[in-house]
Design a protein around this motif. Sequence first.
Motif, PDB file in Angstrom:
ATOM      1  N   THR A 174       0.935  -0.819  -0.450  1.00  0.00           N
ATOM      2  CA  THR A 174      -0.060   0.275   0.016  1.00  0.00           C
ATOM      3  C   THR A 174       0.603   1.218  -0.872  1.00  0.00           C
ATOM      4  O   THR A 174       0.456   2.172  -0.775  1.00  0.00           O
ATOM      5  CB  THR A 174      -1.272  -0.254   1.707  1.00  0.00           C
ATOM      6  N   ILE A 175       1.838   1.353   0.861  1.00  0.00           N
ATOM      7  CA  ILE A 175       3.063   2.621   1.112  1.00  0.00           C
ATOM      8  C   ILE A 175       3.609   2.661  -0.835  1.00  0.00           C
ATOM      9  O   ILE A 175       3.640   4.338  -0.942  1.00  0.00           O
ATOM     10  CB  ILE A 175       4.088   2.346   1.952  1.00  0.00           C
ATOM     11  N   ARG A 176       4.336   1.597  -0.559  1.00  0.00           N
ATOM     12  CA  ARG A 176       4.762   1.997  -2.213  1.00  0.00           C
ATOM     13  C   ARG A 176       4.012   2.954  -3.246  1.00  0.00           C
ATOM     14  O   ARG A 176       4.066   3.178  -4.120  1.00  0.00           O
ATOM     15  CB  ARG A 176       5.597   0.222  -3.028  1.00  0.00           C
ATOM     16  N   SER A 208      -5.546   8.279   5.138  1.00  0.00           N
ATOM     17  CA  SER A 208      -5.658   7.340   4.791  1.00  0.00           C
ATOM     18  C   SER A 208      -5.013   6.086   5.274  1.00  0.00           C
ATOM     19  O   SER A 208      -4.365   5.576   6.311  1.00  0.00           O
ATOM     20  CB  SER A 208      -5.992   6.903   3.328  1.00  0.00           C
ATOM     21  N   ILE A 209      -3.271   7.059   4.512  1.00  0.00           N
ATOM     22  CA  ILE A 209      -2.502   6.334   5.004  1.00  0.00           C
ATOM     23  C   ILE A 209      -2.085   6.512   6.647  1.00  0.00           C
ATOM     24  O   ILE A 209      -1.057   5.649   7.426  1.00  0.00           O
ATOM     25  CB  ILE A 209      -1.338   6.224   3.914  1.00  0.00           C
ATOM     26  N   ILE A 210      -1.930   7.493   7.681  1.00  0.00           N
ATOM     27  CA  ILE A 210      -1.780   8.077   8.592  1.00  0.00           C
ATOM     28  C   ILE A 210      -2.520   7.167   9.323  1.00  0.00           C
ATOM     29  O   ILE A 210      -2.032   6.276  10.040  1.00  0.00           O
ATOM     30  CB  ILE A 210      -2.432   9.390   8.865  1.00  0.00           C
ATOM     31  N   LEU A 211      -3.831   6.509   8.840  1.00  0.00           N
ATOM     32  CA  LEU A 211      -4.737   6.019  10.147  1.00  0.00           C
ATOM     33  C   LEU A 211      -4.723   4.791   9.940  1.00  0.00           C
ATOM     34  O   LEU A 211      -4.129   3.683  10.785  1.00  0.00           O
ATOM     35  CB  LEU A 211      -6.532   5.776   9.580  1.00  0.00           C
ATOM     36  N   LEU A 212      -3.839   4.030   7.990  1.00  0.00           N
ATOM     37  CA  LEU A 212      -3.837   2.929   8.087  1.00  0.00           C
ATOM     38  C   LEU A 212      -2.368   2.251   9.167  1.00  0.00           C
ATOM     39  O   LEU A 212      -2.493   1.466   9.638  1.00  0.00           O
ATOM     40  CB  LEU A 212      -3.782   2.735   6.546  1.00  0.00           C
ATOM     41  N   LEU A 213      -1.775   3.427   9.217  1.00  0.00           N
ATOM     42  CA  LEU A 213      -0.080   3.019   9.258  1.00  0.00           C
ATOM     43  C   LEU A 213      -0.188   2.906  10.966  1.00  0.00           C
ATOM     44  O   LEU A 213       0.454   1.891  11.602  1.00  0.00           O
ATOM     45  CB  LEU A 213       0.455   3.987   8.503  1.00  0.00           C
ATOM     46  N   ILE A 215      -2.577   2.165  12.873  1.00  0.00           N
ATOM     47  CA  ILE A 215      -3.269   1.111  13.117  1.00  0.00           C
ATOM     48  C   ILE A 215      -2.330  -0.734  13.095  1.00  0.00           C
ATOM     49  O   ILE A 215      -2.015  -0.882  14.017  1.00  0.00           O
ATOM     50  CB  ILE A 215      -4.909   0.699  12.777  1.00  0.00           C
ATOM     51  N   SER A 216      -2.076  -0.735  12.165  1.00  0.00           N
ATOM     52  CA  SER A 216      -1.455  -1.534  11.877  1.00  0.00           C
ATOM     53  C   SER A 216      -0.722  -1.350  12.700  1.00  0.00           C
ATOM     54  O   SER A 216       0.066  -2.617  13.125  1.00  0.00           O
ATOM     55  CB  SER A 216      -0.864  -2.023  10.590  1.00  0.00           C
ATOM     56  N   SER A 217       0.528  -0.471  12.562  1.00  0.00           N
ATOM     57  CA  SER A 217       2.008  -0.098  13.482  1.00  0.00           C
ATOM     58  C   SER A 217       2.036  -1.223  14.672  1.00  0.00           C
ATOM     59  O   SER A 217       2.553  -1.511  15.026  1.00  0.00           O
ATOM     60  CB  SER A 217       2.519   0.999  13.255  1.00  0.00           C
ATOM     61  N   SER A 218       0.779   0.027  15.644  1.00  0.00           N
ATOM     62  CA  SER A 218       0.560  -0.290  16.724  1.00  0.00           C
ATOM     63  C   SER A 218       0.028  -1.772  17.195  1.00  0.00           C
ATOM     64  O   SER A 218       1.113  -2.294  18.079  1.00  0.00           O
ATOM     65  CB  SER A 218      -0.458   0.270  17.659  1.00  0.00           C
ATOM     66  N   PHE A 219      -0.130  -2.732  15.617  1.00  0.00           N
ATOM     67  CA  PHE A 219      -0.540  -3.907  16.488  1.00  0.00           C
ATOM     68  C   PHE A 219       0.606  -4.691  16.037  1.00  0.00           C
ATOM     69  O   PHE A 219       1.389  -5.854  17.119  1.00  0.00           O
ATOM     70  CB  PHE A 219      -1.222  -4.415  15.097  1.00  0.00           C
ATOM     71  N   ILE A 220       1.649  -4.504  15.176  1.00  0.00           N
ATOM     72  CA  ILE A 220       2.864  -4.807  15.242  1.00  0.00           C
ATOM     73  C   ILE A 220       3.794  -4.653  16.218  1.00  0.00           C
ATOM     74  O   ILE A 220       4.177  -5.730  16.863  1.00  0.00           O
ATOM     75  CB  ILE A 220       3.595  -4.600  13.387  1.00  0.00           C
ATOM     76  N   LEU A 221       4.027  -3.726  16.227  1.00  0.00           N
ATOM     77  CA  LEU A 221       4.908  -3.664  17.706  1.00  0.00           C
ATOM     78  C   LEU A 221       4.447  -4.464  18.727  1.00  0.00           C
ATOM     79  O   LEU A 221       4.956  -4.661  19.822  1.00  0.00           O
ATOM     80  CB  LEU A 221       4.586  -1.896  17.688  1.00  0.00           C
ATOM     81  N   LEU A 222       3.499  -3.734  19.401  1.00  0.00           N
ATOM     82  CA  LEU A 222       2.771  -4.540  20.561  1.00  0.00           C
ATOM     83  C   LEU A 222       2.717  -6.622  20.355  1.00  0.00           C
ATOM     84  O   LEU A 222       2.580  -6.674  21.581  1.00  0.00           O
ATOM     85  CB  LEU A 222       1.478  -4.075  20.781  1.00  0.00           C
ATOM     86  N   TRP A 223       2.569  -6.908  19.367  1.00  0.00           N
ATOM     87  CA  TRP A 223       2.429  -7.962  19.149  1.00  0.00           C
ATOM     88  C   TRP A 223       3.383  -8.317  19.043  1.00  0.00           C
ATOM     89  O   TRP A 223       4.420  -9.716  18.703  1.00  0.00           O
ATOM     90  CB  TRP A 223       1.383  -8.679  18.311  1.00  0.00           C
ATOM     91  N   MET A 224       4.500  -7.843  18.555  1.00  0.00           N
ATOM     92  CA  MET A 224       6.222  -8.028  17.993  1.00  0.00           C
ATOM     93  C   MET A 224       6.728  -9.052  19.073  1.00  0.00           C
ATOM     94  O   MET A 224       7.410 -10.120  18.312  1.00  0.00           O
ATOM     95  CB  MET A 224       6.964  -7.126  17.714  1.00  0.00           C
ATOM     96  N   ILE A 225       7.173  -9.341  20.685  1.00  0.00           N
ATOM     97  CA  ILE A 225       7.286  -9.923  21.434  1.00  0.00           C
ATOM     98  C   ILE A 225       6.832 -11.105  21.175  1.00  0.00           C
ATOM     99  O   ILE A 225       7.095 -12.802  21.276  1.00  0.00           O
ATOM    100  CB  ILE A 225       7.041  -8.857  22.545  1.00  0.00           C
ATOM    101  N   THR A 226       5.152 -11.722  20.981  1.00  0.00           N
ATOM    102  CA  THR A 226       4.837 -12.568  21.305  1.00  0.00           C
ATOM    103  C   THR A 226       5.036 -13.225  20.095  1.00  0.00           C
ATOM    104  O   THR A 226       5.134 -14.655  19.815  1.00  0.00           O
ATOM    105  CB  THR A 226       3.382 -12.314  21.054  1.00  0.00           C
ATOM    106  N   PHE A 227       5.289 -12.667  18.948  1.00  0.00           N
ATOM    107  CA  PHE A 227       5.382 -12.936  17.837  1.00  0.00           C
ATOM    108  C   PHE A 227       6.928 -13.814  17.922  1.00  0.00           C
ATOM    109  O   PHE A 227       7.774 -14.819  17.243  1.00  0.00           O
ATOM    110  CB  PHE A 227       5.642 -11.647  15.930  1.00  0.00           C
ATOM    111  N   ALA A 272      -8.246   9.146  18.274  1.00  0.00           N
ATOM    112  CA  ALA A 272      -7.912  10.995  19.146  1.00  0.00           C
ATOM    113  C   ALA A 272      -7.267  11.006  18.127  1.00  0.00           C
ATOM    114  O   ALA A 272      -6.805  12.982  17.881  1.00  0.00           O
ATOM    115  CB  ALA A 272      -7.997  10.358  20.631  1.00  0.00           C
ATOM    116  N   VAL A 273      -6.266  10.553  18.146  1.00  0.00           N
ATOM    117  CA  VAL A 273      -4.380  11.517  17.971  1.00  0.00           C
ATOM    118  C   VAL A 273      -4.517  11.893  16.206  1.00  0.00           C
ATOM    119  O   VAL A 273      -4.618  12.685  15.481  1.00  0.00           O
ATOM    120  CB  VAL A 273      -3.249  11.131  18.467  1.00  0.00           C
TER     121      VAL A 273
END
Length: 289
Positions: A174-176, A208-213, A215-227, A272-273
């Motif tokens: 998407t970013i590309r 769109s990209i700010i909202l997408l990134l 939400i997705s980046s939050s998921f990736i960062l917070l699930w990184m250790i579990t992964f 909110a941000v």
Amino acid sequence: MTIVILSRGNCGLSKCITRYMVAMAVADLLVIIFDVIFYEINGMYFSYTFLDYTPVCSLNIALVFIAIDCSVWLTVAFTFDRFIAICCTKLRESYCSARTATTVIAILFGFSLMENIPIYFENEHQEIIDNVTWFCSVKSNLSNLPIWVAYFFFDITLTPLVPFVLIVVLNALTIRHIIRASGIRRGLRGNNNNEDHRDSEIENRRKSIILLLAISSSFILLWMITFVHFICTQFSSIQFMLTDYNDPFAIMEHTGYMLQCLSSCTNTFIYAVSQAKFREEVKVLLCIR
């Protein structure tokens, strides 16, 4: 509050995006209720409550996994929807609709429910008092059953391995596409000598990209250790659910679990941000003038 605000539809978002966000908010709320409150807080601060009856305890654990799977896969569905909307113009009108979003949400909920039904039957009681079974723990003989080992591997691969990879790949594509399309658009506008005119299309893409990134980046960062912990268990003799808190992998696992729970609380703050209209709706809802 987030569910109410998004459901009112005054945040300037399409019905498709709104339905995904409401569904994610509901799933995140269920994770907080069943996992954090009913399981963790009840287990640490209370004992021998209604929630500790073995059937209720087993049901709550199954609901925890259902809620987590829904939360994770709805994030994947939202990311895929934005990928289609931004990168696949031919499919955008047919796929990115409120009806499709509702169908996808229903399918993901049904699949999460069916996939986690065996979780209810994996537990047995820990105590029997006056013919009443209390608490629950995983049956000791399950680790010797090949079908259960296969199910456990399938379950842990489905969440978080596959969603993690899908979100990373979809975001990269998407970013590309956005960078390439924005470059071409700026070039065309430059040729038309309209550099000083504000481009609403580029602004919409940026939002769109700010909202997408976010939400997705939050998921990736917070699930990184579990992964990472999951990857480690596949290539070593590390076990899940270690209780030796001097073991670095036990610390990794429980830290990952803590951050995984935290990921269910972050989307509200992301809205909110990143969304000015969402902040305005919060003020309206709280009657702030």
